[in-house]
Write an enzyme that holds these catalytic residues in place. Structure first.
Site, PDB file in Angstrom:
ATOM      1  N   CYS A   1     -16.259  -9.522   5.950  1.00 57.53           N
ATOM      2  CA  CYS A   1     -15.682  -8.212   5.644  1.00 57.53           C
ATOM      3  C   CYS A   1     -14.391  -8.386   4.840  1.00 57.53           C
ATOM      4  O   CYS A   1     -13.439  -9.002   5.319  1.00 57.53           O
ATOM      5  CB  CYS A   1     -15.403  -7.480   6.954  1.00 57.53           C
TER       6      CYS A   1
ATOM      7  N   CYS B   1     -19.434  -6.709   3.856  1.00 56.34           N
ATOM      8  CA  CYS B   1     -18.749  -5.469   4.221  1.00 56.34           C
ATOM      9  C   CYS B   1     -17.451  -5.429   3.417  1.00 56.34           C
ATOM     10  O   CYS B   1     -16.831  -6.472   3.220  1.00 56.34           O
ATOM     11  CB  CYS B   1     -18.446  -5.469   5.718  1.00 56.34           C
TER      12      CYS B   1
ATOM     13  N   CYS C   1       0.407   0.388  10.291  1.00 49.58           N
ATOM     14  CA  CYS C   1      -0.050  -0.654   9.370  1.00 49.58           C
ATOM     15  C   CYS C   1       1.072  -1.470   8.736  1.00 49.58           C
ATOM     16  O   CYS C   1       1.944  -0.936   8.039  1.00 49.58           O
ATOM     17  CB  CYS C   1      -0.912  -0.041   8.277  1.00 49.58           C
TER      18      CYS C   1
ATOM     19  N   CYS D   1       0.842  -1.208   0.000  1.00 51.78           N
ATOM     20  CA  CYS D   1       0.000   0.000   0.000  1.00 51.78           C
ATOM     21  C   CYS D   1       0.879   1.262   0.000  1.00 51.78           C
ATOM     22  O   CYS D   1       1.860   1.353   0.735  1.00 51.78           O
ATOM     23  CB  CYS D   1      -0.909  -0.007   1.225  1.00 51.78           C
TER      24      CYS D   1
ATOM     25  N   CYS E   1       0.279   5.028   6.913  1.00 51.51           N
ATOM     26  CA  CYS E   1      -0.354   4.825   8.223  1.00 51.51           C
ATOM     27  C   CYS E   1       0.648   4.142   9.173  1.00 51.51           C
ATOM     28  O   CYS E   1       1.091   3.016   8.893  1.00 51.51           O
ATOM     29  CB  CYS E   1      -1.610   3.972   8.072  1.00 51.51           C
TER      30      CYS E   1
ATOM     31  N   CYS F   1     -19.585   1.566   8.716  1.00 46.84           N
ATOM     32  CA  CYS F   1     -18.794   0.945   9.781  1.00 46.84           C
ATOM     33  C   CYS F   1     -17.585   1.846   9.972  1.00 46.84           C
ATOM     34  O   CYS F   1     -16.748   1.961   9.068  1.00 46.84           O
ATOM     35  CB  CYS F   1     -18.370  -0.461   9.362  1.00 46.84           C
TER      36      CYS F   1
ATOM     37  N   ARG G   1     -17.813  -2.906  18.121  1.00 46.21           N
ATOM     38  CA  ARG G   1     -17.052  -4.134  17.882  1.00 46.21           C
ATOM     39  C   ARG G   1     -15.695  -4.096  18.577  1.00 46.21           C
ATOM     40  O   ARG G   1     -14.900  -3.189  18.360  1.00 46.21           O
ATOM     41  CB  ARG G   1     -16.856  -4.364  16.376  1.00 46.21           C
TER      42      ARG G   1
END
Ligand code: SAM
Ligand code: DTB
Ligand code: SF4
Length: 339
Positions: free
Chosen positions: A120, A151, A83, A76, A80, A211, A283
């Site tokens: 998801c 999701c 991550c 990616c 972040c 979400c 969650r």
């Protein structure tokens, strides 16, 4: 006021701890200061209040199970700091192309058989290309055909993409605000808070359930945790699902050496999410592998009523399904179909 002998009994909804407004008196808009005042409450008062609100809107002994699948892993371009999938760090994740449809269907079928009700699918994209959206819509249709809620979390969406996902039958889009606005730039610099809010708006306008949650334990202060919860609660309408992640500290990422959050502070934040977003599924998300059963039990008492289920999150481990089933049995909790 403290005359209720069984604080978890049916009468609980009628009484609130001294000095604390009953739920009916809760502000329509939660300022950051009001959320911070919740986080500052004595622990028992905070949990009592969260459990009271929880019982007004949900079966307090039921948990909803969502299963994750990384359909496109690693590589990616974003930065972040938490991550392992960011290409610029060395999080030990091997980059893979978009997974073939047959493998997605096999994983979703296994998730359904294990008891999950929502599936998801996550992709390590800054934002999907239109041809990616085409392939993901096929996955959404196939997973929905299995009778699972669907999701996806694909990064930032451009005009028209959310509508295409909605037409394929997508139920939820996950897109997290992650932390308080003023702390965001300490963690991520390749996009800003407004980018996240814009995608959330597109999702909402397309008629997809939202979400949206965050990550705790990234070095933020209690006031900044209040800032995150206030931002989430201010989304109008409020998100249907609110994932609260405890940072998974992955070797090679900038946050690998972050100080772990004190467990009761995590529980407090779950309680604040429950009180301020009374109708949302809260969650208990990443980080459960390192949580004790007792900490998870406190999170359920604080109003969490959903978990990520199955032994893998996206790229990091999650408790084995049998450990979760044993925990739910010990707590007398049943699995519910969610909404
Ligand atoms: N790339 C898309 C995006 O960022 O929106 C979707 C996938 S991304 C991995 C989904 C979410 O996972 C992030 O927003 C973040 O909240 C969460 N996450 C990622 N790494 C994490 C970690 N190490 N610990 C806890 N949560 C994490
Ligand atoms: C969310 O809030 N947490 C999930 C899901 N939404 C996509 C992701 C957690 C990822 C944890 C790190 C990993 O496994 O790569
Ligand atoms: Fe990329 Fe999402 Fe990871 Fe950020 S959280 S690096 S956008 S996969």
């Amino acid at each position: 006021m403290n005359t209720v002998t069984d604080p978890l009994g049916p009468a609980a909804a009628d009484a609130a701890p001294a000095g604390i407004a009953a739920d009916t008196a809760a502000p329509a808009h939660w300022s950051r200061e009001a959320v911070l005042a919740l986080l500052d409450l004595p622990f028992a008062d905070l949990l009592y209040r969260a459990q009271t609100v929880h019982r007004q809107h949900f079966d307090a002994n039921a948990v909803q199970l969502s299963q994750l699948l990384s359909i496109k892993t690693g590589g990616c371009p974003e930065d972040c700091g938490y991550c392992p999938q960011a290409a610029r760090y060395h999080g030990g994740v091997e980059a893979t192309p978009l997974m073939p449809l047959s493998e997605v269907v096999a994983a979703a079928t296994a998730a359904r058989e294990a008891g999950a009700t929502r599936f998801c699918m996550g992709a390590a994209w800054r934002s999907p290309k239109d041809r990616d959206i085409h392939q993901v819509t096929e996955m959404v249709r196939a997973v929905a055909d299995l009778g699972l809620e669907t999701c996806v979390t694909l990064g930032m969406l451009r005009d028209g993409q959310a509508e295409r996902l909605k037409s394929a039958g997508l139920d939820y889009y996950n897109h997290n605000l992650d932390t308080a606005p003023e702390f965001y730039g300490e963690v991520i610099t390749t996009r800003d808070y407004q980018d996240r809010l814009d995608t959330l708006e597109r999702v909402r306008e397309a008629g997809i359930n939202v979400c949206c949650g965050g990550i705790l334990g990234m070095g933020e202060s209690r006031a900044q945790r209040a800032g995150l919860i206030a931002q989430l609660a201010a989304l109008d309408p409020q998100p249907e699902s609110v994932p609260i992640n405890n940072l998974v500290r992955v070797e090679g990422t900038p946050l690998a050496a972050a100080d772990p959050l004190e467990p009761l502070e995590f529980v407090r934040t779950v309680a604040a999410a429950r009180i301020t977003m009374p109708r949302s599924r809260v969650r208990l998300s990443a980080g459960r592998e390192e949580m004790s059963d007792e900490m998870q039990a406190l999170c359920f008492l604080a109003g969490a009523n959903s978990v990520f289920y199955g032994e893998q999150l996206l790229t990091t481990p999650n408790p084995r399904a049998q450990r979760d089933r044993d925990l739910f049995a010990r707590l007398g909790m049943s699995v519910d179909a969610g909404h």
